[in-house]
Scaffold this motif. Sequence first.
Motif, PDB file in Angstrom:
ATOM      1  N   ILE A 114       0.724  -1.368  -0.078  1.00 37.78           N
ATOM      2  CA  ILE A 114       0.347  -0.171   0.047  1.00 37.78           C
ATOM      3  C   ILE A 114       0.672   0.977   0.215  1.00 37.78           C
ATOM      4  CG2 ILE A 114      -2.144   1.468   1.185  1.00 37.78           C
ATOM      5  CD1 ILE A 114      -3.189  -1.407   1.598  1.00 37.78           C
ATOM      6  N   SER A 115       2.367   0.946   0.162  1.00 39.78           N
ATOM      7  CA  SER A 115       2.579   1.798   1.056  1.00 39.78           C
ATOM      8  C   SER A 115       2.880   2.633  -0.754  1.00 39.78           C
ATOM      9  CB  SER A 115       3.964   1.981   1.235  1.00 39.78           C
ATOM     10  OG  SER A 115       5.504   3.025   1.654  1.00 39.78           O
ATOM     11  N   ASP A 116       3.788   1.619  -0.785  1.00 39.33           N
ATOM     12  CA  ASP A 116       3.980   1.657  -3.227  1.00 39.33           C
ATOM     13  C   ASP A 116       3.172   2.297  -3.699  1.00 39.33           C
ATOM     14  OD1 ASP A 116       6.966   1.308  -2.477  1.00 39.33           O
ATOM     15  OD2 ASP A 116       6.436  -0.661  -3.386  1.00 39.33           O
ATOM     16  N   TYR A 117       1.704   1.954  -3.539  1.00 41.93           N
ATOM     17  CA  TYR A 117       0.990   2.424  -4.583  1.00 41.93           C
ATOM     18  C   TYR A 117       0.757   3.919  -3.900  1.00 41.93           C
ATOM     19  CZ  TYR A 117      -0.153  -2.523  -5.068  1.00 41.93           C
ATOM     20  OH  TYR A 117       0.004  -4.208  -5.854  1.00 41.93           O
ATOM     21  N   ASN A 118       0.627   4.345  -2.814  1.00 41.65           N
ATOM     22  CA  ASN A 118       0.509   5.492  -2.669  1.00 41.65           C
ATOM     23  C   ASN A 118       1.506   6.005  -3.232  1.00 41.65           C
ATOM     24  OD1 ASN A 118      -1.446   4.631  -1.259  1.00 41.65           O
ATOM     25  ND2 ASN A 118      -0.032   5.145   1.091  1.00 41.65           N
ATOM     26  N   LYS A 124      -6.915  -7.129   3.398  1.00 43.79           N
ATOM     27  CA  LYS A 124      -6.583  -6.779   5.012  1.00 43.79           C
ATOM     28  C   LYS A 124      -8.428  -6.696   5.235  1.00 43.79           C
ATOM     29  CE  LYS A 124      -4.057  -3.705   6.174  1.00 43.79           C
ATOM     30  NZ  LYS A 124      -3.313  -3.605   6.881  1.00 43.79           N
ATOM     31  N   GLY A 125      -8.858  -7.144   4.742  1.00 47.40           N
ATOM     32  CA  GLY A 125     -10.842  -7.025   5.290  1.00 47.40           C
ATOM     33  C   GLY A 125     -11.123  -5.288   5.279  1.00 47.40           C
ATOM     34  N   SER A 126     -10.178  -4.277   4.367  1.00 48.25           N
ATOM     35  CA  SER A 126     -10.425  -3.464   5.011  1.00 48.25           C
ATOM     36  C   SER A 126     -11.441  -2.855   3.226  1.00 48.25           C
ATOM     37  CB  SER A 126      -9.038  -2.380   4.831  1.00 48.25           C
ATOM     38  OG  SER A 126      -8.549  -2.341   6.441  1.00 48.25           O
ATOM     39  N   LEU A 127     -12.551  -3.012   3.108  1.00 48.85           N
ATOM     40  CA  LEU A 127     -13.197  -2.903   2.685  1.00 48.85           C
ATOM     41  C   LEU A 127     -13.732  -1.551   2.026  1.00 48.85           C
ATOM     42  CD1 LEU A 127     -15.749  -6.387   1.936  1.00 48.85           C
ATOM     43  CD2 LEU A 127     -13.268  -6.092   0.630  1.00 48.85           C
ATOM     44  N   ASN A 128     -14.036  -0.645   3.153  1.00 47.37           N
ATOM     45  CA  ASN A 128     -14.552   0.742   3.068  1.00 47.37           C
ATOM     46  C   ASN A 128     -13.673   1.567   2.159  1.00 47.37           C
ATOM     47  OD1 ASN A 128     -12.934   0.014   5.613  1.00 47.37           O
ATOM     48  ND2 ASN A 128     -13.718   1.783   6.272  1.00 47.37           N
ATOM     49  N   GLN A 129     -12.091   0.834   2.284  1.00 46.12           N
ATOM     50  CA  GLN A 129     -10.961   1.924   1.559  1.00 46.12           C
ATOM     51  C   GLN A 129     -10.894   0.901   0.254  1.00 46.12           C
ATOM     52  OE1 GLN A 129      -8.124   0.631   5.556  1.00 46.12           O
ATOM     53  NE2 GLN A 129      -7.349   2.820   4.957  1.00 46.12           N
ATOM     54  N   ASP A 162     -11.195   2.906  -3.800  1.00 50.64           N
ATOM     55  CA  ASP A 162      -9.870   2.734  -5.093  1.00 50.64           C
ATOM     56  C   ASP A 162     -10.827   2.367  -6.088  1.00 50.64           C
ATOM     57  OD1 ASP A 162      -8.334   4.012  -3.638  1.00 50.64           O
ATOM     58  OD2 ASP A 162      -7.388   2.305  -3.147  1.00 50.64           O
ATOM     59  N   TYR A 163     -11.372   1.287  -6.023  1.00 49.44           N
ATOM     60  CA  TYR A 163     -11.883   0.724  -7.362  1.00 49.44           C
ATOM     61  C   TYR A 163     -13.009   1.506  -8.206  1.00 49.44           C
ATOM     62  CZ  TYR A 163     -10.634  -4.264  -5.419  1.00 49.44           C
ATOM     63  OH  TYR A 163      -9.532  -4.961  -5.077  1.00 49.44           O
ATOM     64  N   ASN A 164     -13.810   2.733  -7.413  1.00 48.00           N
ATOM     65  CA  ASN A 164     -14.213   2.912  -8.724  1.00 48.00           C
ATOM     66  C   ASN A 164     -13.320   4.406  -8.859  1.00 48.00           C
ATOM     67  OD1 ASN A 164     -17.406   1.962  -6.757  1.00 48.00           O
ATOM     68  ND2 ASN A 164     -17.237   3.544  -5.356  1.00 48.00           N
ATOM     69  N   LYS A 165     -12.461   4.274  -8.325  1.00 47.49           N
ATOM     70  CA  LYS A 165     -11.150   5.359  -8.811  1.00 47.49           C
ATOM     71  C   LYS A 165     -10.791   4.879 -10.156  1.00 47.49           C
ATOM     72  CE  LYS A 165      -9.765   9.536  -9.079  1.00 47.49           C
ATOM     73  NZ  LYS A 165     -10.311  11.330  -9.597  1.00 47.49           N
ATOM     74  N   ALA A 166     -10.375   3.831 -10.033  1.00 51.06           N
ATOM     75  CA  ALA A 166     -10.129   3.078 -11.651  1.00 51.06           C
ATOM     76  C   ALA A 166     -10.662   2.772 -12.550  1.00 51.06           C
ATOM     77  CB  ALA A 166      -9.500   2.000 -11.116  1.00 51.06           C
ATOM     78  N   ILE A 167     -12.032   2.882 -11.940  1.00 57.13           N
ATOM     79  CA  ILE A 167     -13.166   2.416 -12.837  1.00 57.13           C
ATOM     80  C   ILE A 167     -13.206   4.030 -13.564  1.00 57.13           C
ATOM     81  CG2 ILE A 167     -15.264   2.791 -13.585  1.00 57.13           C
ATOM     82  CD1 ILE A 167     -15.222   0.096 -11.408  1.00 57.13           C
ATOM     83  N   GLU A 168     -13.833   4.930 -12.315  1.00 62.30           N
ATOM     84  CA  GLU A 168     -13.609   6.500 -13.481  1.00 62.30           C
ATOM     85  C   GLU A 168     -12.836   6.658 -14.132  1.00 62.30           C
ATOM     86  OE1 GLU A 168     -13.180  11.009 -11.324  1.00 62.30           O
ATOM     87  OE2 GLU A 168     -14.091   9.494 -10.092  1.00 62.30           O
ATOM     88  N   ILE A 169     -11.823   6.491 -14.502  1.00 62.08           N
ATOM     89  CA  ILE A 169     -10.203   6.669 -14.951  1.00 62.08           C
ATOM     90  C   ILE A 169     -10.499   5.996 -16.473  1.00 62.08           C
ATOM     91  CG2 ILE A 169      -7.672   7.074 -15.426  1.00 62.08           C
ATOM     92  CD1 ILE A 169      -7.968   7.151 -12.052  1.00 62.08           C
TER      93      ILE A 169
END
Length: 646
Positions: free
Chosen positions: A481-485, A508-513, A517-524
């Motif tokens: 996640i640090s590298d992706y950031n 990590k089980g953090s579906l709310n996070q 990100d998935y939505n942003k990728a689809i927007e792009i």
Amino acid sequence: MSKNLSGRSVYPNLVAVIILCSLGIIIYSNTFQSPFQFDDDVFVRNLSLRDLSNIGAIWNYWASRFITFFTFALNYHFGRIDVFGYHLVNLVIHLGSAIAVFWLIRLILSTPAMKGDKLAGHTDLIAFFGALIFVSHPIQTESVTYIFQRSTSLAGFFYLFSLCLYIKSRLLVADGDPLSKWGYSYSSSLLLAVFAMLTKENAVTLPLMIILCEFCFFKTDKRIKWRYVLPFLVILPIIPILLFSTKPVISSDMGRMVAPTTYLDPYYFLTQFRAMITYIRLSFIPINQNLDYDYPLIKTPFDPSALASILALVIILLAAVKLFKKHRLISFSIFWFFLTILPESSLIHLKKDFIFEHWLYLPVFGYSLFIVSAAYYLLGKNSFKLMVSALIAIVACYSVLTYNRNLVWKDELTLWNDAVLKSPNKARPYLNRGNVCAEKGDFYQAISDFNKAIEINPRFAEAYNNRGGVYAKKGNLDQAISDYNRAIEINPDYAEVYSNRGSAYAKKGSLNQAMPDYNKAIEINPDYAEVYYNRGNAYLKEGSFDQAISDYSRAIKIDPQFVEVYYNRGNAYLKKDSLDQAISDFNKAIKIDPGHAKAYSNRGLSYFLKRDYGRAWEDVHKAESLGVTISPKFLEALKRASGRER
């Protein structure tokens, strides 16, 4: 059979063609199993190529290279992604281009301006050696062995044959043949010119080459006969119109090949003067070849290397002008070399890179013509045997170098090891070697290479993304996640990184996070199949089966061959007790990948729930034969329900 003004045939000799093709097959015989490399994944993942009947999709994919990608679609239709067929077609194209070189030299030596030259008395030999040098030259390996660069060799194929037919038509006019005879060759030449322009953008120089041929070989008075040239000038705007009026749907995938914008760049222009000298050196001495040259940008016109390169090029061009009257063929070969390299080495910055070997595919014809004509003038007049011996030695040397260079292309690791060795201070070779190591499961070396790429270029978003992918595979999700950031910080419009970070959060089980990100990728990138798949997996994990199925269906619409999407959508239907739909999806997954063991296992479970125990047992046995361990509870339940032992 068409003959020139003196009555000689202008068609290539059959024996010479057989020798030419045999040599080409031998020196490229070690390439047929070389894997897809570098940008080859651009068309391997190209969904437009998977339906040969969908011409519109292939056109929209990359209009100015429509014919290139149509041939890839044919390859996929008949052989899917078996590399043998792709390499075979590439080699056939190269051999065809070499035959065109043979024919073109013969035709040139039959023109009014050349028929009195002493060279014309040795037409067969000059044409034969010119074609041998063209087919055997090591610099051509990048256009032949590198599958994606079929665009270069195929455009060269059409370009050369278009010129052959044009010159043939002009010879027929000079012979006084009727329109029905020369008009066929002329119209065929024009058609092939259009094909060339729909194959690769560098064919834009073809009308200018027609003018050069007219000036060098047919201008018998003070004027060029423009009526023959005009139709070619009319088609000249095809490429600019396509470039400005169409947008390739793969534009998001072309980051490694094309700069963000096309613009006038004086620094690029200065650097190209030095690149021209490198091209000339590679033509004469093709050693230390490299897929990914580390070429420094020249930022001042007073740079010594730039000034020296400009001076050398001016001298060469002045020599070409000076030699024109006495040695017209040598002058033409020099002009050919520079004219054909111009679209990719000029003031207009089209690429991120300053030099690629495949840009020399057409210019090598000029070099080949130069060598054979210079050998004749320097050696042939005094010792014909010495000239032939020298040319044989050159062809033999080039053939050995080509065969050895093709060994470097035998797999991705050898290719990128070679590039890293020759460009140790360039980030991209380390990135690509890291990608290969990651695919092979050598995570330690992959991370080491990504680290080196980042050290060289701290703003290399792709290196951070790919290193993050390796950390995710190792289970180090926080590091991933640090590298992706960091990658997102460098490039906020990098859809793949958002998708990858979303998947890391999901693990990590953090579906709310993960969901934002998935939505942003689809927007792009709304046509990014993998992000729909990843978001579908997240919905499946949280039990939102209908939403998961919706995302899987969208991914399948984008990529009908995405096997894991069918498998997971089948799982979603299975959890909804929609057994027929689940079985249908497992069937599709197995059709695409007959070795998909988990699809057999879950299809067996679906049949069990439908009480079709015979088929359930068949799938269980198949899954086990493919290495899947079946749940003991399921086996026991199946045994009891079916009333039989295994």
